[in-house]
Design an enzyme around this catalytic site. Structure first.
Site, PDB file in Angstrom:
ATOM      1  N   ASN A 148       0.821  -1.201   0.000  1.00  0.00           N
ATOM      2  CA  ASN A 148       0.000   0.000   0.000  1.00  0.00           C
ATOM      3  C   ASN A 148       0.872   1.275   0.000  1.00  0.00           C
ATOM      4  OD1 ASN A 148      -2.095   1.611   2.354  1.00  0.00           O
ATOM      5  ND2 ASN A 148      -2.786   1.097   0.310  1.00  0.00           N
ATOM      6  N   TRP A 149       1.777   1.375   0.936  1.00  0.00           N
ATOM      7  CA  TRP A 149       2.652   2.545   1.029  1.00  0.00           C
ATOM      8  C   TRP A 149       3.763   2.473  -0.019  1.00  0.00           C
ATOM      9  CZ3 TRP A 149       3.219   7.293   1.444  1.00  0.00           C
ATOM     10  CH2 TRP A 149       4.256   7.989   2.079  1.00  0.00           C
ATOM     11  N   PHE A 162       9.984  -8.885   6.819  1.00  0.00           N
ATOM     12  CA  PHE A 162      10.595  -9.475   5.622  1.00  0.00           C
ATOM     13  C   PHE A 162      11.971  -8.905   5.314  1.00  0.00           C
ATOM     14  CE2 PHE A 162       5.893  -9.536   4.533  1.00  0.00           C
ATOM     15  CZ  PHE A 162       5.715 -10.842   4.984  1.00  0.00           C
ATOM     16  N   ALA A 195      -1.304   5.874   3.654  1.00  0.00           N
ATOM     17  CA  ALA A 195      -0.955   5.817   2.224  1.00  0.00           C
ATOM     18  C   ALA A 195      -2.136   6.173   1.324  1.00  0.00           C
ATOM     19  CB  ALA A 195      -0.422   4.422   1.899  1.00  0.00           C
ATOM     20  N   LYS A 250       4.737   4.061  17.533  1.00  0.00           N
ATOM     21  CA  LYS A 250       3.343   4.550  17.505  1.00  0.00           C
ATOM     22  C   LYS A 250       2.387   3.435  17.083  1.00  0.00           C
ATOM     23  CE  LYS A 250       2.942   4.706  12.948  1.00  0.00           C
ATOM     24  NZ  LYS A 250       1.928   4.053  12.118  1.00  0.00           N
ATOM     25  N   LYS A 252      -0.267  -5.912   5.770  1.00  0.00           N
ATOM     26  CA  LYS A 252       0.270  -6.445   7.031  1.00  0.00           C
ATOM     27  C   LYS A 252       0.234  -5.423   8.158  1.00  0.00           C
ATOM     28  CE  LYS A 252       1.712 -10.350   5.154  1.00  0.00           C
ATOM     29  NZ  LYS A 252       0.870 -11.529   5.337  1.00  0.00           N
TER      30      LYS A 252
END
Ligand SMILES: NC(=O)C1=CN([C@@H]2O[C@H](COP(=O)(O)OP(=O)(O)OC[C@H]3O[C@@H](n4cnc5c(N)ncnc54)[C@H](O)[C@@H]3O)[C@@H](O)[C@H]2O)C=CC1
Ligand SMILES: O=C(CO)COP(=O)(O)O
Length: 419
Positions: free
Chosen positions: A81-82, A166, A222, A274, A367
């Site tokens: 996504n990001w 990963f 994102a 965070k 994730k």
């Protein structure tokens, strides 16, 4: 390119040097990132004043072969996504800045879509990451590549943006394949815990690959940046300000304002920790405890973030917690992030369904980082005998593994006065 929102653009407009203020906004757009960087960073302004003119020139009648040889090549390692949004941001700038190769390679962890098509082929055919960022065009100069070695080959700047679990495997695959003068940046929020103690992801990259690694963290959901909504980010660097400025240059757009800060550990720990607080905020939402309780949890969490960061690295600066990577990222993730969302579902179900199960069902391949980070933080706290100083961090982990019920988030997170 979308125009910046009016309120933001007029604020920035009012901050421009008077000699530039009369330029209509759309004429100023191509140089906007440089102007913004200058406005927000005086030293950046000084260093950019000498380099600005060549960057703004069109290539005109074609770039010479010599110049092309010296252009900087950028590869994004990761395409979630990001990762996909980062590739989009960068690709809009490599097209605009003549010192960069237009093409941005994006390494894809290959998978087969339900249609039977490979994800990489689908990305290149649609110019869109149909699985992790559907509906957003990445820019024609983003090229997805499932071959890690090929994707990084010849790159001068590497952007690492995969889930943190990963990265150790990816680094092992890259050992010996990256030249020492390559610059890296990590957008990854998380850390590893080794026998020797905690290891930040930027350190893992630096040590395994023998290269310098900055970090970029911030209040950066994102999907919002993909829609070009205004936001800010922080680049953390160790010593080399010029390299940090190069990263600022590569990422900045009119809607994405990047500030360099000389505190790589502080910036990275803010982004990492965070996510643990966001899990706690999700529990509060799932238990329907209201905004005051959530704000209290965020305050206690911020205090633990700061204490933990400073106990690990005495160099961490207080001011870093007031940058986008600090309080702003904490707020946005506790309000709208994936960690919060899944933790809310976990608490609503009374902790009966595991995070793994909920993650797979709710995030469709994306994730969470907060649950594993809570475990990693807990390991550090127990190993160092610090558990009693970090009741919120410890309680989040104990709830995640089922040792405590979700309601413990308020009962255990703050030492209450003796009655
Ligand atoms: N999504 C967001 O809003 C933001 C995410 N981040 C951080 O960016 C990092 C990357 O997150 P996203 O890009 O959002 O990813 P994501 O969570 O959307 O996607 C998961 C990614 O992991 C890949 N993957 C799955 N198994 C793998 C394996 N065995 N080896 C390598 N890759 C594998 C998938 O192909 C996919 O690209 C995380 O540390 C996250 O905290 C930071 C800011 C914002
Ligand atoms: O890091 C993020 C925003 O800055 C995204 O947080 P989540 O992973 O919880 O969505």
């Amino acid at each position: 390119m979308a125009s910046p929102p009016r309120r933001v653009s007029s604020l920035l407009y009012s901050l421009l040097p008077s000699s530039l203020a009369p330029i209509p906004l759309f004429h100023a757009l191509p140089i906007y990132p440089l102007l913004l960087s200058s406005v927000f960073s005086p030293s950046l302004s000084r260093s950019l004043s000498s380099s600005m003119a060549p960057e703004l020139q069109q290539d005109g009648d074609g770039t010479s072969a010599h110049a092309a040889l010296h252009k900087t090549k950028v590869t994004v390692v990761g395409s979630g996504n990001w990762g996909s949004v980062a590739a989009k941001l960068i690709a809009s700038n490599t097209l605009r800045l003549s010192s960069f190769h237009d093409e941005v390679r994006m390494w894809v962890f290959e998978e087969t879509l339900p249609s039977g098509e490979k994800l990489t082929d689908a990305i290149n055919r649609n110019n869109e990451n149909v699985k992790y960022l559907p509906g957003i065009k990445l820019g024609k100069n983003v090229v997805a590549d499932p071959d890690l070695d090929n994707a990084v080959n010849g790159a001068n700047m590497l952007v690492f943006v995969t889930p943190h679990q990963f990265m150790e495997g990816i680094c092992k695959r890259l050992v010996g394949k990256i030249k020492g003068d390559v610059e890296a940046i990590s957008l990854i929020k998380g850390m590893e815990v080794k026998m020797e103690g905690p290891c930040m992801i930027s350190t893992l990259i630096s040590e395994q690959l023998g290269i310098n690694c900055c970090v970029l963290m911030g209040a950066n959901i994102a999907n919002e940046i993909a829609l070009e909504k205004f936001s800010e980010a922080t680049v953390g660097y160790r010593e080399n300000r010029a390299i940090a400025e190069k990263w600022v240059h590569l990422f900045s757009t009119p809607y994405f304002i990047v500030t360099p800060v000389q505190d790589v550990e502080g910036v990275e720990l803010c982004g990492t920790l965070k996510n643990v607080v966001a899990i706690a905020a999700g529990f509060v939402d799932g238990l329907e405890m209201g905004n005051n309780t959530k704000a209290a949890i965020m305050r206690i969490g911020l205090r633990e973030m700061k204490a933990f960061s400073k106990m690990l690295f005495s160099s961490v600066k207080d001011s870093t917690f007031f940058e986008s990577c600090g309080v702003a990222d904490l707020i946005t993730t506790c309000l709208g992030g994936r960690n919060r969302k899944v933790a809310e579902a976990f608490a609503r179900g009374g902790g009966k369904r595991s995070f793994d199960e909920l993650e797979a069902e709710m995030l469709q391949g994306q994730k969470l980082q907060g649950v594993s980070t809570a475990k990693e933080v807990y390991e550090v706290l127990s190993h160092r005998g610090w558990l009693e100083f970090f009741p919120l961090f410890a309680t989040v982990h104990e709830i995640c593994i089922g040792s405590l019920p979700p309601s413990a988030i308020v009962e255990h997170s703050e030492r209450k006065p003796e009655l």
